[in-house]
Design a protein around this motif. Structure first.
Motif, PDB file in Angstrom:
ATOM      1  N   GLY A  45     -18.727  16.229  12.430  1.00 17.08           N
ATOM      2  CA  GLY A  45     -17.937  16.744  11.315  1.00 17.08           C
ATOM      3  C   GLY A  45     -17.531  15.629  10.376  1.00 17.08           C
ATOM      4  N   LYS A  46     -16.689  15.998   9.423  1.00 18.19           N
ATOM      5  CA  LYS A  46     -16.151  15.026   8.485  1.00 18.19           C
ATOM      6  C   LYS A  46     -14.930  14.393   9.140  1.00 18.19           C
ATOM      7  CE  LYS A  46     -15.336  14.725   3.581  1.00 18.19           C
ATOM      8  NZ  LYS A  46     -15.172  15.485   2.338  1.00 18.19           N
ATOM      9  N   ARG A  47     -14.872  13.047   9.185  1.00 14.65           N
ATOM     10  CA  ARG A  47     -13.812  12.338   9.894  1.00 14.65           C
ATOM     11  C   ARG A  47     -13.198  11.258   9.013  1.00 14.65           C
ATOM     12  NH1 ARG A  47     -14.474  16.347  12.681  1.00 14.65           N
ATOM     13  NH2 ARG A  47     -15.604  16.338  14.647  1.00 14.65           N
ATOM     14  N   SER A  48     -11.884  11.115   9.105  1.00  8.62           N
ATOM     15  CA  SER A  48     -11.166  10.055   8.407  1.00  8.62           C
ATOM     16  C   SER A  48     -11.239   8.775   9.229  1.00  8.62           C
ATOM     17  CB  SER A  48      -9.698  10.453   8.220  1.00  8.62           C
ATOM     18  OG  SER A  48      -8.949   9.370   7.699  1.00  8.62           O
ATOM     19  N   VAL A  49     -11.301   7.637   8.543  1.00  6.01           N
ATOM     20  CA  VAL A  49     -11.266   6.353   9.241  1.00  6.01           C
ATOM     21  C   VAL A  49      -9.833   5.872   9.433  1.00  6.01           C
ATOM     22  CG1 VAL A  49     -13.553   5.664   8.443  1.00  6.01           C
ATOM     23  CG2 VAL A  49     -11.537   4.981   7.124  1.00  6.01           C
ATOM     24  N   GLY A  50      -8.851   6.588   8.884  1.00  7.10           N
ATOM     25  CA  GLY A  50      -7.452   6.189   9.006  1.00  7.10           C
ATOM     26  C   GLY A  50      -7.102   5.133   7.980  1.00  7.10           C
ATOM     27  N   THR A  51      -6.052   4.389   8.270  1.00  8.21           N
ATOM     28  CA  THR A  51      -5.594   3.355   7.339  1.00  8.21           C
ATOM     29  C   THR A  51      -5.638   1.986   8.000  1.00  8.21           C
ATOM     30  OG1 THR A  51      -3.307   3.772   7.975  1.00  8.21           O
ATOM     31  CG2 THR A  51      -4.115   4.909   6.011  1.00  8.21           C
ATOM     32  N   ALA A  52      -5.704   0.970   7.159  1.00  8.40           N
ATOM     33  CA  ALA A  52      -5.778  -0.426   7.606  1.00  8.40           C
ATOM     34  C   ALA A  52      -4.503  -0.837   8.341  1.00  8.40           C
ATOM     35  CB  ALA A  52      -5.996  -1.336   6.410  1.00  8.40           C
ATOM     36  N   PRO A  53      -4.585  -1.888   9.159  1.00  9.26           N
ATOM     37  CA  PRO A  53      -3.426  -2.344   9.916  1.00  9.26           C
ATOM     38  C   PRO A  53      -2.313  -2.935   9.048  1.00  9.26           C
ATOM     39  CG  PRO A  53      -5.346  -3.713  10.384  1.00  9.26           C
ATOM     40  CD  PRO A  53      -5.800  -2.609   9.508  1.00  9.26           C
ATOM     41  N   SER A  54      -2.635  -3.419   7.854  1.00  6.38           N
ATOM     42  CA  SER A  54      -1.634  -3.998   6.940  1.00  6.38           C
ATOM     43  C   SER A  54      -2.245  -4.062   5.548  1.00  6.38           C
ATOM     44  CB  SER A  54      -1.229  -5.400   7.406  1.00  6.38           C
ATOM     45  OG  SER A  54      -2.345  -6.271   7.339  1.00  6.38           O
ATOM     46  N   ASP A  55      -1.452  -4.446   4.567  1.00  8.76           N
ATOM     47  CA  ASP A  55      -1.952  -4.634   3.193  1.00  8.76           C
ATOM     48  C   ASP A  55      -2.888  -3.498   2.776  1.00  8.76           C
ATOM     49  OD1 ASP A  55      -0.595  -7.118   3.071  1.00  8.76           O
ATOM     50  OD2 ASP A  55      -2.305  -8.120   4.008  1.00  8.76           O
ATOM     51  N   GLN A  56      -2.424  -2.286   2.878  1.00 12.16           N
ATOM     52  CA  GLN A  56      -3.276  -1.114   2.700  1.00 12.16           C
ATOM     53  C   GLN A  56      -3.798  -0.912   1.288  1.00 12.16           C
ATOM     54  OE1 GLN A  56      -1.092   2.094   4.495  1.00 12.16           O
ATOM     55  NE2 GLN A  56      -1.220   1.171   6.506  1.00 12.16           N
ATOM     56  N   ASN A  57      -3.291  -1.667   0.307  1.00  8.66           N
ATOM     57  CA  ASN A  57      -3.804  -1.570  -1.057  1.00  8.66           C
ATOM     58  C   ASN A  57      -4.761  -2.699  -1.404  1.00  8.66           C
ATOM     59  OD1 ASN A  57      -2.343   0.773  -1.667  1.00  8.66           O
ATOM     60  ND2 ASN A  57      -0.508  -0.432  -2.055  1.00  8.66           N
ATOM     61  N   GLU A  58      -5.093  -3.515  -0.415  1.00  8.82           N
ATOM     62  CA  GLU A  58      -6.050  -4.618  -0.594  1.00  8.82           C
ATOM     63  C   GLU A  58      -7.404  -4.200  -0.042  1.00  8.82           C
ATOM     64  OE1 GLU A  58      -5.374  -7.462  -2.150  1.00  8.82           O
ATOM     65  OE2 GLU A  58      -3.260  -6.961  -2.442  1.00  8.82           O
ATOM     66  N   ASP A  59      -8.437  -5.018  -0.288  1.00  9.30           N
ATOM     67  CA  ASP A  59      -9.771  -4.665   0.207  1.00  9.30           C
ATOM     68  C   ASP A  59      -9.888  -4.875   1.716  1.00  9.30           C
ATOM     69  OD1 ASP A  59      -9.736  -7.462  -0.185  1.00  9.30           O
ATOM     70  OD2 ASP A  59     -11.911  -7.533  -0.448  1.00  9.30           O
ATOM     71  N   TRP A  60     -10.674  -3.994   2.361  1.00  4.30           N
ATOM     72  CA  TRP A  60     -10.924  -4.023   3.804  1.00  4.30           C
ATOM     73  C   TRP A  60     -12.351  -3.572   4.072  1.00  4.30           C
ATOM     74  CZ3 TRP A  60      -7.861  -5.702   7.722  1.00  4.30           C
ATOM     75  CH2 TRP A  60      -6.524  -5.955   7.425  1.00  4.30           C
ATOM     76  N   VAL A  61     -12.870  -3.976   5.221  1.00  4.19           N
ATOM     77  CA  VAL A  61     -14.151  -3.492   5.711  1.00  4.19           C
ATOM     78  C   VAL A  61     -13.876  -2.719   6.994  1.00  4.19           C
ATOM     79  CG1 VAL A  61     -16.421  -4.139   6.596  1.00  4.19           C
ATOM     80  CG2 VAL A  61     -15.393  -5.459   4.734  1.00  4.19           C
ATOM     81  N   VAL A  62     -14.419  -1.492   7.068  1.00  2.84           N
ATOM     82  CA  VAL A  62     -14.261  -0.649   8.250  1.00  2.84           C
ATOM     83  C   VAL A  62     -15.575  -0.654   9.010  1.00  2.84           C
ATOM     84  CG1 VAL A  62     -13.703   1.662   9.078  1.00  2.84           C
ATOM     85  CG2 VAL A  62     -12.701   0.836   6.940  1.00  2.84           C
ATOM     86  N   LEU A  63     -15.510  -0.917  10.305  1.00  2.07           N
ATOM     87  CA  LEU A  63     -16.685  -0.969  11.154  1.00  2.07           C
ATOM     88  C   LEU A  63     -16.630   0.160  12.179  1.00  2.07           C
ATOM     89  CD1 LEU A  63     -19.223  -2.482  12.173  1.00  2.07           C
ATOM     90  CD2 LEU A  63     -17.708  -3.761  13.672  1.00  2.07           C
ATOM     91  N   LEU A  64     -17.628   1.042  12.147  1.00  2.00           N
ATOM     92  CA  LEU A  64     -17.770   2.086  13.155  1.00  2.00           C
ATOM     93  C   LEU A  64     -18.844   1.669  14.129  1.00  2.00           C
ATOM     94  CD1 LEU A  64     -16.090   4.013  11.397  1.00  2.00           C
ATOM     95  CD2 LEU A  64     -17.758   5.756  11.959  1.00  2.00           C
ATOM     96  N   ARG A  65     -18.547   1.813  15.422  1.00  6.76           N
ATOM     97  CA  ARG A  65     -19.542   1.501  16.449  1.00  6.76           C
ATOM     98  C   ARG A  65     -19.650   2.673  17.405  1.00  6.76           C
ATOM     99  NH1 ARG A  65     -18.012  -4.444  18.742  1.00  6.76           N
ATOM    100  NH2 ARG A  65     -17.590  -5.372  16.735  1.00  6.76           N
TER     101      ARG A  65
END
Length: 68
Positions: A45-65
């Motif tokens: 299905g369609k799934r959210s990756v959630g939110t970053a651990p901090s600085d949520q308005n800055e750039d982040w890379v999300v890794l799914l394994r």
């Protein structure tokens, strides 16, 4: 998944089977992968990756394994 402005996103995992772990990488400072608000999602299905651990308005890379 690169999130240049932070925030969150949904992934289409309709054709994916099994469980996936989610980790976050801070490209501004490097270092180890971090845990965000969601640690694991299931395919199918369609799934959210959630939110970053901090600085949520800055750039982040999300890794799914694929979980073992």
């Amino acid at each position: 998944v690169y999130l240049p402005d932070g925030g969150t996103t949904d992934l289409d995992l309709n054709d994916a089977k099994g469980s996936f772990t989610i980790a976050w990488f801070n490209p501004r400072s490097g270092g180890p992968l971090q845990s965000g608000s969601i640690a694991r999602v299931e395919g199918g299905g369609k799934r959210s990756v959630g939110t970053a651990p901090s600085d949520q308005n800055e750039d982040w890379v999300v890794l799914l394994r694929k979980a073992q």
